[in-house]
Design a protein around this motif. Structure first.
Motif, mmCIF file in Angstrom:
data_model
loop_
_atom_site.group_PDB
_atom_site.id
_atom_site.type_symbol
_atom_site.label_atom_id
_atom_site.label_comp_id
_atom_site.label_asym_id
_atom_site.label_seq_id
_atom_site.Cartn_x
_atom_site.Cartn_y
_atom_site.Cartn_z
ATOM 1 N N CYS A 1 23.522 13.383 9.861
ATOM 2 C CA CYS A 1 24.331 12.181 9.598
ATOM 3 C C CYS A 1 25.089 12.305 8.280
ATOM 4 C CB CYS A 1 23.438 10.943 9.585
ATOM 5 S SG CYS A 1 22.683 10.545 11.179
ATOM 6 N N LEU A 2 24.457 12.914 7.275
ATOM 7 C CA LEU A 2 25.114 13.088 5.983
ATOM 8 C C LEU A 2 26.306 14.038 6.086
ATOM 9 C CD1 LEU A 2 24.983 12.363 2.971
ATOM 10 C CD2 LEU A 2 23.499 14.344 2.642
ATOM 11 N N ILE A 3 26.160 15.101 6.862
ATOM 12 C CA ILE A 3 27.260 16.058 7.030
ATOM 13 C C ILE A 3 28.426 15.414 7.777
ATOM 14 C CG2 ILE A 3 27.912 18.218 8.147
ATOM 15 C CD1 ILE A 3 25.102 19.247 7.577
ATOM 16 N N VAL A 4 28.119 14.677 8.845
ATOM 17 C CA VAL A 4 29.179 14.015 9.617
ATOM 18 C C VAL A 4 29.910 12.981 8.765
ATOM 19 C CG1 VAL A 4 29.619 12.526 11.601
ATOM 20 C CG2 VAL A 4 28.055 14.450 11.827
ATOM 21 N N ALA A 5 29.152 12.221 7.963
ATOM 22 C CA ALA A 5 29.787 11.220 7.101
ATOM 23 C C ALA A 5 30.672 11.870 6.042
ATOM 24 C CB ALA A 5 28.713 10.356 6.442
ATOM 25 N N SER A 6 30.237 12.994 5.481
ATOM 26 C CA SER A 6 31.048 13.687 4.472
ATOM 27 C C SER A 6 32.346 14.215 5.073
ATOM 28 C CB SER A 6 30.245 14.838 3.859
ATOM 29 O OG SER A 6 29.051 14.362 3.269
ATOM 30 N N ILE A 7 32.256 14.789 6.280
ATOM 31 C CA ILE A 7 33.466 15.298 6.939
ATOM 32 C C ILE A 7 34.433 14.159 7.249
ATOM 33 C CG2 ILE A 7 34.309 16.425 9.027
ATOM 34 C CD1 ILE A 7 31.752 18.072 9.063
ATOM 35 N N ALA A 8 33.898 13.018 7.699
ATOM 36 C CA ALA A 8 34.762 11.871 7.997
ATOM 37 C C ALA A 8 35.435 11.334 6.739
ATOM 38 C CB ALA A 8 33.942 10.773 8.672
ATOM 39 N N ILE A 9 34.725 11.329 5.609
ATOM 40 C CA ILE A 9 35.315 10.844 4.355
ATOM 41 C C ILE A 9 36.432 11.768 3.884
ATOM 42 C CG2 ILE A 9 34.829 10.470 1.913
ATOM 43 C CD1 ILE A 9 32.076 9.446 2.743
ATOM 44 N N PHE A 10 36.212 13.081 3.949
ATOM 45 C CA PHE A 10 37.250 14.031 3.535
ATOM 46 C C PHE A 10 38.477 13.935 4.439
ATOM 47 C CE2 PHE A 10 33.646 16.766 1.699
ATOM 48 C CZ PHE A 10 33.748 16.109 0.482
ATOM 49 N N ASN A 11 38.259 13.763 5.735
ATOM 50 C CA ASN A 11 39.387 13.633 6.652
ATOM 51 C C ASN A 11 40.168 12.345 6.383
ATOM 52 O OD1 ASN A 11 40.771 14.567 9.243
ATOM 53 N ND2 ASN A 11 40.143 12.501 9.804
ATOM 54 N N TYR A 12 39.464 11.276 6.045
ATOM 55 C CA TYR A 12 40.150 10.019 5.732
ATOM 56 C C TYR A 12 40.971 10.145 4.447
ATOM 57 C CZ TYR A 12 40.901 5.144 4.491
ATOM 58 O OH TYR A 12 41.474 3.951 4.133
ATOM 59 N N GLN A 13 40.477 10.890 3.470
ATOM 60 C CA GLN A 13 41.242 11.099 2.244
ATOM 61 C C GLN A 13 42.542 11.849 2.522
ATOM 62 O OE1 GLN A 13 38.613 13.039 -0.508
ATOM 63 N NE2 GLN A 13 37.555 11.152 -1.081
ATOM 64 N N LYS A 14 42.477 12.871 3.377
ATOM 65 C CA LYS A 14 43.699 13.602 3.720
ATOM 66 C C LYS A 14 44.637 12.755 4.579
ATOM 67 C CE LYS A 14 41.355 17.125 5.331
ATOM 68 N NZ LYS A 14 41.046 18.445 5.946
ATOM 69 N N LEU A 15 44.057 11.909 5.430
ATOM 70 C CA LEU A 15 44.886 11.060 6.291
ATOM 71 C C LEU A 15 45.638 10.006 5.493
ATOM 72 C CD1 LEU A 15 45.745 10.162 9.139
ATOM 73 C CD2 LEU A 15 43.652 8.799 9.255
ATOM 74 N N SER A 16 44.993 9.436 4.473
ATOM 75 C CA SER A 16 45.616 8.391 3.663
ATOM 76 C C SER A 16 46.423 8.941 2.493
ATOM 77 C CB SER A 16 44.535 7.443 3.133
ATOM 78 O OG SER A 16 43.588 8.151 2.343
ATOM 79 N N SER A 17 46.587 10.261 2.415
ATOM 80 C CA SER A 17 47.334 10.857 1.310
ATOM 81 C C SER A 17 48.836 10.631 1.496
ATOM 82 C CB SER A 17 47.037 12.357 1.233
ATOM 83 O OG SER A 17 47.854 12.982 0.263
ATOM 84 N N PRO A 18 49.594 10.458 0.410
ATOM 85 C CA PRO A 18 51.062 10.340 0.529
ATOM 86 C C PRO A 18 51.717 11.593 1.101
ATOM 87 C CG PRO A 18 50.305 9.552 -1.608
ATOM 88 C CD PRO A 18 49.133 10.221 -0.962
ATOM 89 N N VAL A 19 51.072 12.750 0.951
ATOM 90 C CA VAL A 19 51.634 13.982 1.506
ATOM 91 C C VAL A 19 51.680 13.904 3.030
ATOM 92 C CG1 VAL A 19 51.339 16.476 1.666
ATOM 93 C CG2 VAL A 19 50.824 15.297 -0.476
ATOM 94 N N THR A 20 50.599 13.424 3.643
ATOM 95 C CA THR A 20 50.572 13.292 5.101
ATOM 96 C C THR A 20 51.594 12.270 5.580
ATOM 97 O OG1 THR A 20 48.212 13.836 5.058
ATOM 98 C CG2 THR A 20 49.070 12.843 7.059
#
Length: 206
Positions: free
Chosen positions: A71-90
């Protein structure tokens, strides 16, 4: 069973025999009541001679620890993906893709992410000056995968786009940089605004 007890006679009295009942001692025994089980209902009566419950604790960490780690690994991957998704670059690359004539010719109108929760592949580290991301997009005509690669040569330099391509579902790869680098134009406007502000500030100091 009766016992015969002789008493000493008084003077002028006859010898008499008295029969008295024998006393029997009866010991009352009570059976032990087992301890209540988890689903045996409420304990209505408490006795002092009941059996004690089992107090040995069983550790379930061998089963819960791997589950917690997953669960900790899945949550970490989801958080990193959300950071890239909400980035101004994307957001900037998606906007530039919508405005690209080549992309609109292949994908059509209403270009957006292919999935409701898109997955942003690659890495994005603006501190080190390295951006390499890709994600799936769709339009009214078809779907594809957009890739954007940019780097910063010097710590105080600006980002330079090295690749901006669109790969269709048929495997066709389209170079979107042939039309020009829209990200360089955006950076140039930002630099001009900063320069105007600095000049005005210097003029005020003078």
């Amino acid at each position: 069973m009766l016992t015969q007890i002789s008493l000493l006679p008084r003077r002028g009295a006859r010898l008499t025999l008295l029969r008295l009942p024998r006393k029997h001692t009866h010991i009352q025994t009570r059976t032990l009541i087992p301890a209540p089980k988890p689903n045996s209902g409420p304990l209505l009566e408490r006795r002092s001679d009941r059996a004690l419950p089992d107090v040995t604790t069983r550790s379930h960490w061998r089963r819960t620890l791997p589950l917690f780690g997953a669960c900790l690994i899945v949550a970490s991957i989801a958080i990193f993906n959300y950071q890239k998704l909400s980035s101004p670059v994307t957001a900037g690359t998606l906007y530039a893709l919508r405005m690209s004539p080549k992309a609109r010719e292949v994908l059509g109108d209403n270009i957006y992410f292919d999935a409701q929760i898109p997955w942003i592949s690659g890495g994005m580290n603006q501190v080190q000056g390295k951006i390499d991301i890709s994600f799936k997009v769709k339009g009214t005509k078809g779907t594809g995968t957009m890739r954007f690669v940019s780097h910063r040569p010097t710590p105080r330099g600006v980002f330079e786009t090295t690749e901006w391509t669109l790969e269709t579902s048929e495997g066709r790869k389209i170079d979107l940089l042939e039309e020009g680098d829209p990200f360089k134009a955006m950076v140039g406007l930002a630099e001009e605004d900063d320069e105007v502000e600095v000049r005005g500030y210097r003029q005020m100091n003078k």
